[in-house]
Motif scaffolding. Structure first.
Motif, mmCIF file in Angstrom:
data_model
loop_
_atom_site.group_PDB
_atom_site.id
_atom_site.type_symbol
_atom_site.label_atom_id
_atom_site.label_comp_id
_atom_site.label_asym_id
_atom_site.label_seq_id
_atom_site.Cartn_x
_atom_site.Cartn_y
_atom_site.Cartn_z
ATOM 1 N N ASN A 1 8.010 23.821 7.254
ATOM 2 C CA ASN A 1 7.119 25.072 7.585
ATOM 3 C C ASN A 1 6.451 25.029 8.747
ATOM 4 O O ASN A 1 6.378 25.828 9.412
ATOM 5 C CB ASN A 1 5.957 25.228 6.358
ATOM 6 N N PHE A 2 6.026 23.729 9.182
ATOM 7 C CA PHE A 2 5.435 23.378 10.415
ATOM 8 C C PHE A 2 6.463 23.441 11.663
ATOM 9 O O PHE A 2 6.100 24.363 12.569
ATOM 10 C CB PHE A 2 4.970 21.900 10.481
ATOM 11 N N ILE A 3 7.767 23.007 11.457
ATOM 12 C CA ILE A 3 8.569 23.526 12.406
ATOM 13 C C ILE A 3 9.066 24.891 12.526
ATOM 14 O O ILE A 3 9.170 25.575 13.731
ATOM 15 C CB ILE A 3 9.877 22.780 12.099
ATOM 16 N N VAL A 4 9.295 25.532 11.365
ATOM 17 C CA VAL A 4 9.454 27.171 11.440
ATOM 18 C C VAL A 4 8.324 27.756 11.967
ATOM 19 O O VAL A 4 8.840 28.953 12.752
ATOM 20 C CB VAL A 4 9.824 27.398 9.909
ATOM 21 N N ALA A 5 7.184 27.399 11.764
ATOM 22 C CA ALA A 5 6.101 28.282 12.395
ATOM 23 C C ALA A 5 6.004 28.261 13.950
ATOM 24 O O ALA A 5 5.084 29.124 14.369
ATOM 25 C CB ALA A 5 4.750 27.669 11.880
ATOM 26 N N GLN B 1 12.039 8.113 -1.031
ATOM 27 C CA GLN B 1 11.847 8.765 -2.223
ATOM 28 C C GLN B 1 13.183 9.788 -2.281
ATOM 29 O O GLN B 1 13.806 9.831 -3.401
ATOM 30 C CB GLN B 1 10.826 9.740 -2.600
ATOM 31 N N LEU B 2 13.642 10.542 -1.284
ATOM 32 C CA LEU B 2 14.567 11.509 -1.095
ATOM 33 C C LEU B 2 16.020 10.767 -0.910
ATOM 34 O O LEU B 2 17.211 11.540 -1.100
ATOM 35 C CB LEU B 2 14.546 12.684 -0.273
ATOM 36 N N GLU C 1 9.590 15.878 -1.596
ATOM 37 C CA GLU C 1 10.056 17.265 -1.454
ATOM 38 C C GLU C 1 8.934 17.978 -0.646
ATOM 39 O O GLU C 1 8.993 18.895 0.213
ATOM 40 C CB GLU C 1 10.434 17.813 -2.692
ATOM 41 N N SER C 2 7.687 17.917 -1.414
ATOM 42 C CA SER C 2 6.470 18.830 -0.882
ATOM 43 C C SER C 2 6.188 18.307 0.464
ATOM 44 O O SER C 2 5.947 19.239 1.351
ATOM 45 C CB SER C 2 5.221 18.082 -1.848
ATOM 46 N N VAL C 3 6.134 17.002 0.909
ATOM 47 C CA VAL C 3 5.963 16.663 2.258
ATOM 48 C C VAL C 3 7.165 17.436 3.262
ATOM 49 O O VAL C 3 6.764 17.783 4.283
ATOM 50 C CB VAL C 3 6.075 15.239 2.524
ATOM 51 N N ALA C 4 8.585 17.259 2.831
ATOM 52 C CA ALA C 4 9.323 17.694 3.487
ATOM 53 C C ALA C 4 9.047 19.335 3.762
ATOM 54 O O ALA C 4 9.628 19.902 4.860
ATOM 55 C CB ALA C 4 10.925 17.303 2.990
ATOM 56 N N MET D 1 0.659 -1.134 0.002
ATOM 57 C CA MET D 1 0.054 -0.080 0.045
ATOM 58 C C MET D 1 1.134 1.393 -0.028
ATOM 59 O O MET D 1 1.805 1.377 0.618
ATOM 60 C CB MET D 1 -0.775 -0.034 1.179
ATOM 61 N N SER D 2 0.629 2.279 -0.902
ATOM 62 C CA SER D 2 1.444 3.454 -0.907
ATOM 63 C C SER D 2 0.932 4.451 -0.100
ATOM 64 O O SER D 2 -0.225 4.484 0.318
ATOM 65 C CB SER D 2 1.329 3.945 -2.222
ATOM 66 N N GLU D 3 1.900 5.079 0.731
ATOM 67 C CA GLU D 3 1.399 6.112 1.649
ATOM 68 C C GLU D 3 0.831 7.527 0.815
ATOM 69 O O GLU D 3 1.365 7.567 -0.235
ATOM 70 C CB GLU D 3 2.504 6.291 2.502
ATOM 71 N N THR D 4 0.096 8.058 1.437
ATOM 72 C CA THR D 4 -0.620 9.261 0.815
ATOM 73 C C THR D 4 -0.372 10.573 1.712
ATOM 74 O O THR D 4 -0.355 10.356 3.018
ATOM 75 C CB THR D 4 -2.096 9.263 0.513
ATOM 76 N N PHE D 5 -0.510 11.464 1.292
ATOM 77 C CA PHE D 5 -0.651 12.912 1.939
ATOM 78 C C PHE D 5 -1.379 13.768 1.276
ATOM 79 O O PHE D 5 -1.546 13.670 0.033
ATOM 80 C CB PHE D 5 0.839 13.522 2.350
ATOM 81 N N GLN D 6 -2.534 14.488 1.807
ATOM 82 C CA GLN D 6 -3.336 15.254 1.283
ATOM 83 C C GLN D 6 -4.328 14.482 0.065
ATOM 84 O O GLN D 6 -4.426 15.112 -1.055
ATOM 85 C CB GLN D 6 -2.843 16.526 0.689
ATOM 86 N N GLY D 7 -4.524 13.227 0.204
ATOM 87 C CA GLY D 7 -5.032 12.286 -0.812
ATOM 88 C C GLY D 7 -4.450 12.117 -1.927
ATOM 89 O O GLY D 7 -4.904 11.434 -2.811
#
Length: 124
Positions: A25-29, A92-93, A17-20, A1-7
């Motif tokens: 951004n979450f850390i920096v906020a 992936q990275l 890279e989008s996930v990272a 099963m592949s993992e998803t983010f935002q569907g």
């Protein structure tokens, strides 16, 4: 099963890279999170933006969060990015493994590679 983010399925480097970037951004906020991140990484605030263009840096961000169970849980709750999706993005990275050297008979030599995984899975 592949993992998803935002569907969407994490199918390649762009998704990873989008996930990272979302995680960064979450850390920096959050002031406490960014201070901890800067202390651990020895980066300066002004270098983060430049560093964020590097896949190696983004990989490091994801590896950083896998070592902090509370941060992983906060990312899961607030960003809806599951720890398994972060692991899929790390895969992936990650650089491609080096080619196995051939022995004198033209056969692959055994090369041991070890990939470090997070300590445990919080979300069963």
């Amino acid at each position: 099963m592949s993992e998803t983010f935002q569907g969407r399925t994490i199918a390649g480097r762009g998704d990873a890279e989008s996930v990272a970037i979302q995680v960064l951004n979450f850390i920096v906020a959050d002031a406490d999170r960014i201070i901890q991140f800067l202390n651990v990484t020895n980066l300066q605030p002004e270098t983060i933006r430049t560093s964020a263009t590097s896949s190696h840096f983004l990989l490091g961000v994801l590896e950083y969060v896998t070592k902090d169970d509370e941060l992983l849980k906060a990312i899961d709750e607030e960003l809806k990015i599951r720890p398994a999706a972060i692991l899929a993005a790390i895969v992936q990275l990650s650089p491609e493994p080096e080619m196995k050297p051939l022995n004198k008979d033209g056969k692959d030599q055994k090369v041991d590679t070890v990939h470090q995984l997070p300590r445990r899975n919080l979300f069963h």
